[in-house]
Motif scaffolding. Structure first.
Motif, mmCIF file in Angstrom:
data_model
loop_
_atom_site.group_PDB
_atom_site.id
_atom_site.type_symbol
_atom_site.label_atom_id
_atom_site.label_comp_id
_atom_site.label_asym_id
_atom_site.label_seq_id
_atom_site.Cartn_x
_atom_site.Cartn_y
_atom_site.Cartn_z
ATOM 1 N N LEU A 67 0.839 -1.211 0.000
ATOM 2 C CA LEU A 67 0.000 0.000 0.000
ATOM 3 C C LEU A 67 0.867 1.252 0.000
ATOM 4 C CD1 LEU A 67 -3.124 0.755 0.501
ATOM 5 C CD2 LEU A 67 -2.439 1.045 2.878
ATOM 6 N N GLY A 68 1.905 1.225 0.800
ATOM 7 C CA GLY A 68 2.796 2.370 0.938
ATOM 8 C C GLY A 68 3.696 2.125 2.125
ATOM 9 N N ARG A 69 4.402 3.171 2.529
ATOM 10 C CA ARG A 69 5.348 3.046 3.625
ATOM 11 C C ARG A 69 4.838 3.868 4.810
ATOM 12 N NH1 ARG A 69 10.574 0.945 3.661
ATOM 13 N NH2 ARG A 69 10.670 0.442 1.467
ATOM 14 N N SER A 70 4.964 3.310 6.000
ATOM 15 C CA SER A 70 4.466 3.970 7.209
ATOM 16 C C SER A 70 5.401 5.089 7.642
ATOM 17 C CB SER A 70 4.367 2.945 8.338
ATOM 18 O OG SER A 70 5.688 2.576 8.736
ATOM 19 N N ALA A 71 4.953 5.868 8.640
ATOM 20 C CA ALA A 71 5.805 6.921 9.199
ATOM 21 C C ALA A 71 7.103 6.330 9.741
ATOM 22 C CB ALA A 71 5.057 7.666 10.303
ATOM 23 N N GLY A 72 7.046 5.122 10.250
ATOM 24 C CA GLY A 72 8.230 4.455 10.784
ATOM 25 C C GLY A 72 9.048 3.723 9.724
ATOM 26 N N GLY A 73 8.637 3.834 8.458
ATOM 27 C CA GLY A 73 9.434 3.274 7.363
ATOM 28 C C GLY A 73 9.113 1.840 6.983
ATOM 29 N N ARG A 74 8.023 1.288 7.547
ATOM 30 C CA ARG A 74 7.675 -0.106 7.214
ATOM 31 C C ARG A 74 6.715 -0.149 6.026
ATOM 32 N NH1 ARG A 74 7.563 0.050 12.894
ATOM 33 N NH2 ARG A 74 9.094 -1.342 13.842
ATOM 34 N N GLU A 75 6.843 -1.184 5.220
ATOM 35 C CA GLU A 75 5.901 -1.386 4.119
ATOM 36 C C GLU A 75 4.576 -1.948 4.666
ATOM 37 O OE1 GLU A 75 8.919 -2.388 0.437
ATOM 38 O OE2 GLU A 75 8.149 -4.049 1.652
ATOM 39 N N ILE A 76 3.482 -1.430 4.137
ATOM 40 C CA ILE A 76 2.148 -1.894 4.562
ATOM 41 C C ILE A 76 1.634 -2.866 3.494
ATOM 42 C CG2 ILE A 76 -0.193 -1.199 5.162
ATOM 43 C CD1 ILE A 76 1.031 1.694 5.540
ATOM 44 N N TYR A 185 -8.379 11.140 8.334
ATOM 45 C CA TYR A 185 -8.840 10.940 6.951
ATOM 46 C C TYR A 185 -9.113 12.250 6.204
ATOM 47 C CZ TYR A 185 -8.733 5.929 7.202
ATOM 48 O OH TYR A 185 -8.295 4.623 7.295
ATOM 49 N N ILE A 186 -9.339 13.362 6.895
ATOM 50 C CA ILE A 186 -9.497 14.639 6.182
ATOM 51 C C ILE A 186 -8.141 15.315 6.018
ATOM 52 C CG2 ILE A 186 -10.443 16.983 6.342
ATOM 53 C CD1 ILE A 186 -12.508 14.962 5.460
ATOM 54 N N LYS A 187 -7.391 15.459 7.104
ATOM 55 C CA LYS A 187 -6.124 16.201 7.015
ATOM 56 C C LYS A 187 -5.019 15.386 6.361
ATOM 57 C CE LYS A 187 -4.193 15.428 11.717
ATOM 58 N NZ LYS A 187 -4.945 14.258 12.162
ATOM 59 N N ALA A 188 -5.121 14.063 6.403
ATOM 60 C CA ALA A 188 -4.170 13.173 5.721
ATOM 61 C C ALA A 188 -2.726 13.571 6.013
ATOM 62 C CB ALA A 188 -4.431 13.139 4.212
ATOM 63 N N ALA A 189 -2.423 13.758 7.303
ATOM 64 C CA ALA A 189 -1.064 14.136 7.686
ATOM 65 C C ALA A 189 -0.118 12.939 7.702
ATOM 66 C CB ALA A 189 -1.094 14.800 9.073
ATOM 67 N N ALA A 190 -0.659 11.747 7.841
ATOM 68 C CA ALA A 190 0.182 10.552 7.962
ATOM 69 C C ALA A 190 0.419 9.927 6.591
ATOM 70 C CB ALA A 190 -0.496 9.529 8.878
ATOM 71 N N PRO A 191 1.611 9.400 6.376
ATOM 72 C CA PRO A 191 1.857 8.715 5.095
ATOM 73 C C PRO A 191 0.933 7.512 4.902
ATOM 74 C CG PRO A 191 3.704 8.380 6.629
ATOM 75 C CD PRO A 191 2.807 9.417 7.232
ATOM 76 N N GLU A 192 0.527 6.878 6.020
ATOM 77 C CA GLU A 192 -0.400 5.744 5.917
ATOM 78 C C GLU A 192 -1.714 6.213 5.270
ATOM 79 O OE1 GLU A 192 1.270 6.651 8.606
ATOM 80 O OE2 GLU A 192 2.099 4.926 9.666
ATOM 81 N N THR A 193 -2.209 7.378 5.736
ATOM 82 C CA THR A 193 -3.483 7.883 5.205
ATOM 83 C C THR A 193 -3.340 8.222 3.729
ATOM 84 O OG1 THR A 193 -3.812 8.870 7.371
ATOM 85 C CG2 THR A 193 -5.352 9.512 5.632
#
Ligand SMILES: [Zn+2]
Length: 544
Positions: A67-76, A185-193
């Motif tokens: 899906l992408g990479r988390s804030a901590g650098g892990r692949e989801i 889900y609105i501000k989408a500040a996290a790379p996960e979002t």
């Protein structure tokens, strides 16, 4: 627990035999860490990756992606399951109209771990079944461990999930940056979002399911659920009809009592008092309508969305079983030819002429029976089981109590949907966020506008309390005809299609969870001035 390499090799061989159709015994199936440990442990990130690798090397007919990479650098990791296999959004589009796309995620809150285990088991079991199953009729996108960083922040359950009955060691709620992904889900500040929204934009799932664990109220349901709670959700009522059917199936097919998500008390009851039990309160109240929450957000995009909350006081194994049964029934309902409700997503895509952009909990709750477990307050300081407060003793006896059920929200601000919103080019933050939400902003067309309206700001206040490091702004004012034309370089957003309600929620100045709320218009709003985002009616519809 370290696994022996020889054992791992043996397991892989056994899986390969299973998927290649050769004889095998039940003991050779790949096991989740929860299963292997007798439900005393939950899968680590490495366990999830190893389990999915086992499925892949064993020949499970799935697409495995990131899906992408988390804030901590892990692949989801994600898994796409369907027969025949659909690997890309383009392939999915060719079977659109006959196959719904169902997106299910677990573990958005790192300590709420049963969704992760149930999804892994489901992926394995669906692949192993010889007879036709739901995979022949739908496209399942599964993200078993969405908050990969929270999952790894292990700590004792007493600290990370104080009102949960095991496992003894679990992850924590936020991601590596301390963000609650279920407020993002609105501000989408996290790379996960951002990764999740890109997946939503690409695949446009018909149904979104988010798997959680409750926070402690001692009610009498193994599982509680919620539709999108925002009154602007086009398919909110349709989802309630699904949930009524799912409640019935859970009872008749699985002997599981399920009900609308809630806690005891009203909106004004202090949170800590709500959690214990119903004796001191006389109301049942759901959570929040704002689209910063996953399922509310997905509802505003025009989809069906379901929140699943396993009962935190049930033993871990039962929570996994309840979640498993619920997800399986959602998949089964999605492909039920008699239901075929999911098709209505597209009928729901004709936007209403007006939508709510702010709401409050209903003042007219229905009165319903709520199932309650009777508890004894022993006055003792001993803890009787993990997740239960000292001095509380469960009895296993249930009763139904009639009480108001605050399970919905009423609009407080209703706005007419304009043909277009007009956005000045300098609002680059706003334009970027629209793109992240999959909403197209195009250069203003070279046509005259029949009318342009602007919002005259009368007051700008900030909420008392701080949420996610912000005090949220509230503006009041009114829409009046604007004297300024649309300028060269302005952008327009057409308010059409299934996302019309989301567009209004993001851009309207009176929205209670829009881009203004989250600071993307900071410095642009002051009393007496016009709000920079305007509404317009072009002489001809801009080209899409
Ligand atoms: Zn949760």
């Amino acid at each position: 627990v370290k696994r022996c390499a020889a054992l791992q090799a043996a397991v892989l061989l056994a899986i390969a035999l299973v998927f290649s159709g050769q004889r095998s015994g039940a003991q050779t199936l790949p096991q989740t860490r929860a299963e292997r440990s007798g439900y005393t442990e939950t899968s680590s990130y490495a366990d999830v990756r190893a389990f999915l690798d086992s499925l892949r090397t064993g020949g499970a007919p799935y697409e495995f992606g990131i899906l992408g990479r988390s804030a901590g650098g892990r692949e989801i990791p994600y898994v796409i399951a369907s027969r025949p296999l659909v690997r890309t959004p383009e392939e999915a589009r060719t079977v659109r109209g006959t196959r719904p796309v169902i997106f299910v995620q677990g573990n958005i809150h790192g300590g709420e771990v049963e969704g992760k285990e149930a999804l892994l088991m489901l992926l394995r079991n669906l692949a192993l079944e010889r007879r036709p199953n739901v995979l022949d009729s739908l496209i399942l996108i599964a993200v078993p461990v969405y908050n990969v960083d929270g999952n790894e922040e292990l700590g004792p359950q007493e600290r990370n999930r104080p009102d949960q009955r095991g496992p003894a060691i679990v992850g924590r709620r936020p991601n590596a940056d301390g963000l609650d992904l279920n407020r993002d889900y609105i501000k989408a500040a996290a790379p996960e979002t951002r990764a999740a929204l890109a997946m939503f934009n690409a695949w446009d799932p018909d149904v979104f399911v988010d798997l959680h664990t409750t926070n402690g109220s001692l009610h009498g349901y193994a599982l509680t659920y919620s539709p999108p709670l925002n009154p602007a959700s086009p398919l909110g009522q349709r989802t309630r009809e699904w949930l009524a059917e799912l409640q019935e199936r859970m009872r008749t097919r699985h002997s599981i009592e399920a009900f609308d998500y809630g806690n005891f008390g009203t909106d004004d009851t202090p949170w800590q008092e709500r959690l214990i039990h119903a004796a001191a309160t006389n109301a049942w109240t759901t959570f929040d309508h704002r689209p910063r929450f996953s399922t509310n957000y997905y509802g505003l995009r025009g989809g069906l969305a379901i929140l699943s909350e396993a009962f935190s006081h049930d033993p871990f194994e039962r929570r996994v079983a309840s979640t498993y049964a619920f997800v399986r029934e959602i998949l089964s309902l999605a492909v039920d030819p008699r239901a075929a409700h999911w098709r209505l997503r597209y009928r729901g895509s004709v936007p209403a002429s007006s939508v709510p952009v702010a709401a409050r909990i209903t003042r007219n709750p229905p009165i319903k029976n709520v199932r309650i477990e009777q508890v004894e307050l022993t006055g003792d300081t001993l803890r009787t089981e993990p997740g239960l407060r000292p001095g509380v003793l469960r009895t296993g006896r249930f009763q139904s109590v009639r009480m108001p059920v605050y399970d919905r929200f009423d609009p407080t601000v209703q706005v007419q949907l304009p043909a277009v919103y007009v956005i000045p080019a300098r609002l680059t933050g706003v334009l970027e966020m629209l793109a992240i939400h999959g909403i197209e902003a195009a250069p203003a067309p070279e046509v005259s506008f029949v009318r342009i309206d602007e919002f005259r700001v009368e007051s700008l206040l900030q909420e008392e309390r701080t949420v996610e490091q912000r005090r949220e702004p509230r503006v009041r004012g009114e829409w009046v005809q604007s004297a300024l034309p649309v300028a060269a370089g302005d952008y327009v957003v057409s308010v059409t299609g299934p996302r019309a309600a989301l567009i209004a929620y993001l851009l309207d100045p009176e929205s209670d969870d829009g881009l203004l709320t989250w600071g993307f218009l900071d410095g642009e709003v002051s009393p007496g001035a016009a709000f920079p985002v305007r509404r317009g009616v072009p002489a001809a519809r801009p080209r899409r």
